[in-house]
Design an enzyme around this catalytic site. Structure first.
Site, short mmCIF file in Angstrom:
data_model
loop_
_atom_site.label_atom_id
_atom_site.label_comp_id
_atom_site.label_asym_id
_atom_site.label_seq_id
_atom_site.Cartn_x
_atom_site.Cartn_y
_atom_site.Cartn_z
N ASN A 72 -10.56 -8.13 16.00
CA ASN A 72 -10.15 -7.34 14.83
C ASN A 72 -9.61 -6.03 15.39
O ASN A 72 -10.30 -5.35 16.14
CB ASN A 72 -11.38 -7.10 13.95
CG ASN A 72 -11.11 -6.11 12.83
OD1 ASN A 72 -9.96 -5.91 12.44
ND2 ASN A 72 -12.16 -5.50 12.31
N GLY A 73 -8.37 -5.68 15.07
CA GLY A 73 -7.77 -4.45 15.59
C GLY A 73 -6.38 -4.73 16.12
O GLY A 73 -5.79 -5.77 15.83
N HIS A 124 11.95 13.81 -15.67
CA HIS A 124 12.81 14.19 -14.56
C HIS A 124 13.35 12.98 -13.80
O HIS A 124 13.70 13.09 -12.62
CB HIS A 124 12.06 15.14 -13.61
CG HIS A 124 11.66 16.41 -14.30
ND1 HIS A 124 12.54 17.38 -14.68
CD2 HIS A 124 10.44 16.85 -14.73
CE1 HIS A 124 11.91 18.37 -15.29
NE2 HIS A 124 10.63 18.06 -15.33
N LYS A 132 -4.35 0.06 -9.46
CA LYS A 132 -5.20 -1.10 -9.80
C LYS A 132 -4.33 -2.24 -10.32
O LYS A 132 -4.49 -3.38 -9.92
CB LYS A 132 -6.24 -0.75 -10.87
CG LYS A 132 -7.46 0.04 -10.46
CD LYS A 132 -8.49 -0.70 -9.64
CE LYS A 132 -8.22 -0.71 -8.19
NZ LYS A 132 -8.34 0.43 -7.38
N ARG A 185 -12.31 -9.20 3.95
CA ARG A 185 -11.67 -8.39 5.00
C ARG A 185 -10.28 -8.89 5.37
O ARG A 185 -9.55 -8.21 6.09
CB ARG A 185 -12.56 -8.37 6.25
CG ARG A 185 -13.93 -7.82 6.03
CD ARG A 185 -14.72 -7.82 7.30
NE ARG A 185 -14.14 -6.93 8.29
CZ ARG A 185 -14.41 -5.64 8.39
NH1 ARG A 185 -15.26 -5.09 7.57
NH2 ARG A 185 -13.84 -4.91 9.32
N GLU A 199 -4.32 6.02 -10.20
CA GLU A 199 -5.30 4.96 -9.93
C GLU A 199 -5.10 3.77 -10.87
O GLU A 199 -5.20 2.61 -10.45
CB GLU A 199 -6.72 5.55 -10.04
CG GLU A 199 -7.86 4.56 -9.83
CD GLU A 199 -7.84 3.85 -8.48
OE1 GLU A 199 -7.06 4.20 -7.59
OE2 GLU A 199 -8.63 2.90 -8.34
N CYS A 208 -9.65 -8.34 9.01
CA CYS A 208 -10.14 -9.37 9.91
C CYS A 208 -11.67 -9.32 9.93
O CYS A 208 -12.27 -8.26 10.09
CB CYS A 208 -9.63 -9.26 11.34
SG CYS A 208 -7.87 -9.48 11.48
N TRP A 241 -6.28 -11.09 8.95
CA TRP A 241 -5.29 -10.36 8.16
C TRP A 241 -4.19 -10.03 9.18
O TRP A 241 -4.38 -9.22 10.08
CB TRP A 241 -5.91 -9.08 7.60
CG TRP A 241 -5.02 -8.33 6.67
CD1 TRP A 241 -4.86 -8.52 5.33
CD2 TRP A 241 -4.15 -7.23 7.01
NE1 TRP A 241 -3.95 -7.62 4.82
CE2 TRP A 241 -3.50 -6.82 5.82
CE3 TRP A 241 -3.85 -6.55 8.19
CZ2 TRP A 241 -2.58 -5.77 5.79
CZ3 TRP A 241 -2.94 -5.51 8.15
CH2 TRP A 241 -2.31 -5.14 6.95
N GLU A 269 -2.06 -3.78 -7.53
CA GLU A 269 -2.82 -4.45 -6.47
C GLU A 269 -3.19 -5.89 -6.82
O GLU A 269 -3.10 -6.77 -5.96
CB GLU A 269 -4.16 -3.71 -6.23
CG GLU A 269 -4.11 -2.56 -5.28
CD GLU A 269 -5.49 -1.95 -5.10
OE1 GLU A 269 -5.83 -1.68 -3.95
OE2 GLU A 269 -6.22 -1.71 -6.09
N LYS A 307 -9.63 -5.37 2.33
CA LYS A 307 -10.51 -4.32 1.82
C LYS A 307 -10.60 -3.13 2.77
O LYS A 307 -10.61 -1.99 2.35
CB LYS A 307 -11.91 -4.91 1.63
CG LYS A 307 -12.93 -3.92 1.14
CD LYS A 307 -13.22 -4.14 -0.31
CE LYS A 307 -14.00 -3.02 -0.94
NZ LYS A 307 -13.25 -2.35 -1.99
C1 G6P Z 1 -7.43 -0.39 1.41
C2 G6P Z 1 -8.09 -0.99 0.19
C3 G6P Z 1 -8.17 0.06 -0.92
C4 G6P Z 1 -8.86 1.32 -0.41
C5 G6P Z 1 -8.18 1.87 0.86
C6 G6P Z 1 -9.02 2.97 1.50
O1 G6P Z 1 -6.09 -0.14 1.15
O2 G6P Z 1 -7.39 -2.12 -0.27
O3 G6P Z 1 -8.91 -0.45 -2.00
O4 G6P Z 1 -8.84 2.28 -1.40
O5 G6P Z 1 -8.06 0.83 1.82
O6 G6P Z 1 -10.24 2.41 1.89
P1 G6P Z 1 -11.55 3.22 2.18
O7 G6P Z 1 -12.53 2.21 2.69
O8 G6P Z 1 -11.21 4.24 3.23
O9 G6P Z 1 -11.98 3.86 0.92
#
Ligand code: G6P
Length: 620
Positions: free
Chosen positions: A103-104, A516, A497, A27, A493, A2, A77, A500, A615
């Site tokens: 936001n929250g 396994h 990626k 956001r 990772e 948000c 969001w 996502e 984000k």
């Molecule tokens: C969200 C984002 C990710 C990020 C994670 C942790 O899930 O989409 O890209 O890695 O939060 O965020 P931070 O700001 O704590 O690194």
């Protein structure tokens, strides 16, 4: 998670708010809304992106109702209630023309709603935010600031809010607990926003609210008839607070696309430069020394540390996992990683000599922040590895090291990951040199670190080839990412990626674990990405590659330059320059980022705004 922008000043608020909101769209972006005070309160909301709201607003603008100089807006969001116009912010109370954006999460909203219904109030949405708006209205006795303070005293949960009221058309009240909010102070104007990106085109003079702070911003005609702009900061108990006004260190260029199609691509390509910034002034390769100003006062604690717990979420957790390998291997300290969300609700054992490191790009991730509080309460030394200067985690740790990679806007984290791994490597070497590592060994590694940006540049030159390889497999719905040792987290990772942003199902795991269970998934043509660079477990990785090939899987190997041999065993090879194994994830991850980007592009997705994600996740 948000985004909020609010404005009180001498300019028309509408276009300024929409411009700011676009900068915060990373956001959250499922719906958006705006409230403008112009004699009366005018509210417009729309499902979808800020662009949809803007179009709607443009159609209405001819009527002149949206010409005011006080207003606020929000990009959502969803947490409580589906993605509908009714649930979009701003929310209004049912009596006084009060509007709130938030936001929250208000955790006790259900009990408050029952109480307010008994008092005869009506609700139109399913949101916790409307409950807060109605509560402020219920407590309103002609003073918006006092009503906001009183309402927030009743609230459990997290909030960044901005509030306006028809009965006080020259006042904006804002408050924070847990979710970020910054007040920018210009000449005869205030811009309040969730993040500096929405403020810097107006002013660089700003302060961040602390938890439980309420700021009243208002204007009134002075003796000479000129409008005078004022503000005061207090707690929710009305105790005055002196805010710390600072210069925002953010450059407009850093938050613009600058010719790239997407922020993610821009950020992938920025990595050589952002790593240089991250390492600048911190490395003395000649003497084998690392200087980290933020940790200078805690060098003894780190030298004597008995255990390091690295805690984070998402991509930052994968960086933390690499940090764990580094610390055990090079600094010879017991290290473990923890999902912050799990750590805080377990009964973690924090003994004397435990150091907890919270890793976070945004510095606002609610789970990571809560884990940090848990660690501090239990007596650990709490350190932060954070990108956003002045963020909650940065402010609430005992000490820390900033990434210095510049703002990251693409939702899928790339350059921040590299910055996190780089800073964790530096912290490891900072500790290792004080524990048992020789100056020569440290110097060798530091010299290699200095070469990483140039090596990444070489990988970036291969982007067109990485794109072609990715496109060969673009119709496959299931992918595996496999690696061992330092590159097991890299495999995680790579898979994260891809899922996502391309919505392809991908799993990352230790290459040895595949047999396994997951090996049952392998069928003809299933892509398996192996991180098969030269290292201690290279031969073992090769065996795992054969296991996949034997079952019809197609292997894409990330291998070390010069390893011609591997090409005989796999369908495709993407090469990275040679490097010592502990530093290798900083190279091997780059082709995986590029693959994910081109996979999403080929599938026609909005790379910077993947569905359902945000984000900065400021709710638990
Ligand atoms: C969200 C984002 C990710 C990020 C994670 C942790 O899930 O989409 O890209 O890695 O939060 O965020 P931070 O700001 O704590 O690194």
């Amino acid at each position: 998670m948000c985004g909020i922008v609010a404005y009180l000043g001498n300019k028309p608020a509408r276009s300024l708010l929409i411009e700011g909101l676009k900068r915060l769209e990373y956001r959250g972006y499922d719906s958006a809304g705006i409230a403008i005070m112009n004699g009366k309160l005018h509210v417009v909301r729309a499902v979808g992106r800020v662009g949809t709201l803007e179009e709607k607003l443009d159609q209405l603008a001819a009527r002149g109702e949206y010409d005011g100089t006080l207003g606020m807006c929000h990009t959502r969001w969803a947490t409580h209630g589906g993605v509908t116009e009714v649930n979009a912010h701003p929310h209004r109370d049912d009596r006084h023309g009060i509007a709130v954006v938030h936001n929250g999460i208000i955790e006790n909203y259900s009990a408050l709603k029952t109480y307010l219904k008994e008092k005869g109030h009506a609700f139109s949405s399913e949101t916790d935010t409307e409950v807060l708006a109605v509560l402020i209205g219920e407590l309103y006795e002609g003073d918006l600031e006092a009503a906001v303070q009183a309402a927030l005293r009743e609230v459990d949960g997290a909030y960044a809010i901005t509030v306006i009221c028809e009965k006080e058309p020259d006042t904006l009240v804002v408050a924070r607990k847990g979710s970020p909010l910054i007040v920018g102070i210009g000449a005869d104007e205030y811009v309040v926003a969730s993040d500096a990106a929405a403020i810097i085109s107006h002013t660089t003079h700003a302060f961040a609210l602390d938890d439980y702070n309420v700021v009243k911003l208002w204007r009134a005609a002075g003796a000479d008839g000129q409008m005078v702009y004022e503000f005061r900061t207090s707690t929710i108990h009305n105790v005055p607070v002196t805010p710390k006004i600072e210069q925002l260190e953010l450059d407009l260029e850093q938050i613009e696309l600058g010719g790239y199609q997407h922020f993610m691509l821009k950020e992938i390509f920025e990595q050589p430069q952002s790593l240089r910034n991250c390492m600048s002034g911190r490395i003395d390769a000649k003497d084998g020394k690392v200087t980290l100003g933020g940790l200078a006062n805690f060098a003894r604690d780190l030298t004597r540390a008995k255990k390091v717990i690295l805690t984070a979420q998402g991509t930052a957790l994968h960086a933390a996992m690499i940090g764990r390998y580094l610390m055990e291997d090079l600094a010879k300290v017991q290290a473990q990683t923890e999902y912050a969300s799990e750590f805080r609700y377990r009964n973690p054992i924090i003994e004397d000599g435990t150091v907890v490191i919270a890793v976070s790009q945004s510095g606002e991730t609610a789970d990571t922040l809560a884990a940090l509080h848990e660690a501090k309460d239990r007596g650990a030394l709490a350190l932060g590895v954070v990108n956003v200067v002045g963020s909650s985690i940065a402010r609430q740790t005992d000490a820390g090291v900033y990434l210095r990679v510049g703002p990251e806007i693409g939702v899928a984290s790339t350059k921040a990951f590299l910055g996190q791994v780089s800073v964790l490597t530096l912290i490891t070497l900072f500790m290792a040199r004080r524990r048992m590592m020789s100056a020569d060994h440290c110097a060798d590694l530091l010299r290699e670190m200095e070469q990483i940006p140039a090596k990444i540049e070489r990988i970036l030159e291969q982007a067109p080839r990485i794109k072609r390889v990715t496109e060969k497999y673009i119709d496959r719905e299931n992918w595996l990412f496999l690696g061992r040792g330092y590159n097991f987290p890299t495999a995680l990772e790579g898979a994260l990626k891809l899922k996502e942003i391309s919505y392809i199902h991908a799993e990352g795991m230790p290459a040895a674990e595949m047999k396994h269970g997951p090996i049952a998934l392998i069928n003809e043509g299933m892509p398996a990405v192996f991180i098969a660079n030269k290292g201690r477990q290279y031969e073992k990785v090769l065996s795992n590659i054969h296991e996949v090939r034997a079952r019809g899987g197609h292997v894409i190997a990330i291998a070390t330059e010069g390893d011609e041999h591997i090409a005989d065993h796999v369908q495709d090879v993407l090469y990275v320059p040679e490097i010592s194994e502990p530093l290798s994830p900083m190279l091997t991850v780059v082709p995986l980022q590029i693959m994910a980007y081109y996979a999403a592009l080929a599938r026609g997705h909005d790379v910077d705004k993947p569905r359902n994600l945000a984000k900065s996740v400021t709710v638990e």
